[in-house]
Design an enzyme around this catalytic site. Sequence first.
Site, mmCIF file in Angstrom:
data_model
loop_
_atom_site.group_PDB
_atom_site.id
_atom_site.type_symbol
_atom_site.label_atom_id
_atom_site.label_comp_id
_atom_site.label_asym_id
_atom_site.label_seq_id
_atom_site.Cartn_x
_atom_site.Cartn_y
_atom_site.Cartn_z
ATOM 1 N N CYS A 267 0.818 -1.220 0.000
ATOM 2 C CA CYS A 267 0.000 0.000 0.000
ATOM 3 C C CYS A 267 0.849 1.267 0.000
ATOM 4 O O CYS A 267 0.553 2.221 -0.727
ATOM 5 C CB CYS A 267 -0.950 -0.006 1.193
ATOM 6 N N HIS B 104 -2.670 6.589 4.763
ATOM 7 C CA HIS B 104 -1.245 6.783 4.998
ATOM 8 C C HIS B 104 -0.809 8.144 4.476
ATOM 9 O O HIS B 104 -1.295 8.606 3.437
ATOM 10 C CB HIS B 104 -0.418 5.726 4.264
#
Length: 349
Positions: free
Chosen positions: A141, A257
């Site tokens: 990711c 994130h």
Amino acid sequence: MWNKPMPKRPVVAVAGATGAVGQEFLKVLHDLDFPASKVIALASARSAGKKVRFEGCGDVEAGELEVQEMTHESFEGVDIALFSAGASVSKQMRDAVIKAGAVMIDNSSAFRMDEDVPLVVPEVNPDDVKWHSGVIANPNCSTIQMVVALKPLYDLSRIKRVIVSTYQAASGAGAPAMAELYDQTREFLDGKSDDELTISAFAHRIAFNCIPHIDVFLDDGSTKEEWKMVVETKKIMGDDDLDVFATCVRVPVLRCHGEAINVEFADEVSVEGARRALEAAPGIVVMDDPASNAYPMPGLLATTDATYVGRLRKDPSVEHGLAFWDVADQIRKGAALNAVQIAQLLLPH
């Protein structure tokens, strides 16, 4: 090289349908109105018989899907298998998926660095799906959102070096980690000491803390998460000479994130030129207006699909340097969305 033609309306299996990413697979299939003729929900034996909500896509109407136990026979008649059931399960099921004539799009780390498996981010290297042999890997990711932002900049001038520090959400470690952030925050505010806090998903307290430790430590002092960002970026960008150095940190954010990225180019790239390239690139939203305090923030961008870029500025510490900040939802673009976008690339045009 895979020679079996993909039907216009494929049968899709979601392996790991009861997990966080599996649930997101189902949401993304609906959101993109993927042209599936059938969607099958697969999971472990203990989840068999459960019902999962699906809002529909293609020929599949909204309703509930009954979860089936995933076995080696589950993939007969399946065209695309979206996997998020862990690396060990992906390895166990790979041959069965390929033998059934389905294409596995795998979200685990099982095959990412295999030479015969493309590692694909559709905004960056879509043509790599052409040489798959039945398996296509979804990158890590944190790598995905970084390379989405690097690609339009690399097209301006070859990138020589990337330094990245990540600020990774608790949900990247799974649903129990999110629950632990909630629980510890409550316990901490209730006055409990560190010795009294519930700590199981992480090595240390995550509430009101940052942990510079994601995945296991390697012999050189880096973590496996940091290693992934280095080797996966080289493979996706197709440049083994690209230097990448990563420091990966878990922060007390639920979802999305953030990454602080410094880039050194071979030639001069202006801030204005970089901004124009980023604004024109697919999958990117530039959110960069310091005068009005506009910049991407993880807490405000959960469940969105784009990679957001802000704080774009010159890095005078190196020749031809730029710095920026990027944010993306690691369950959407960092996992489920990227996988379904890969599936879209497989459809006949």
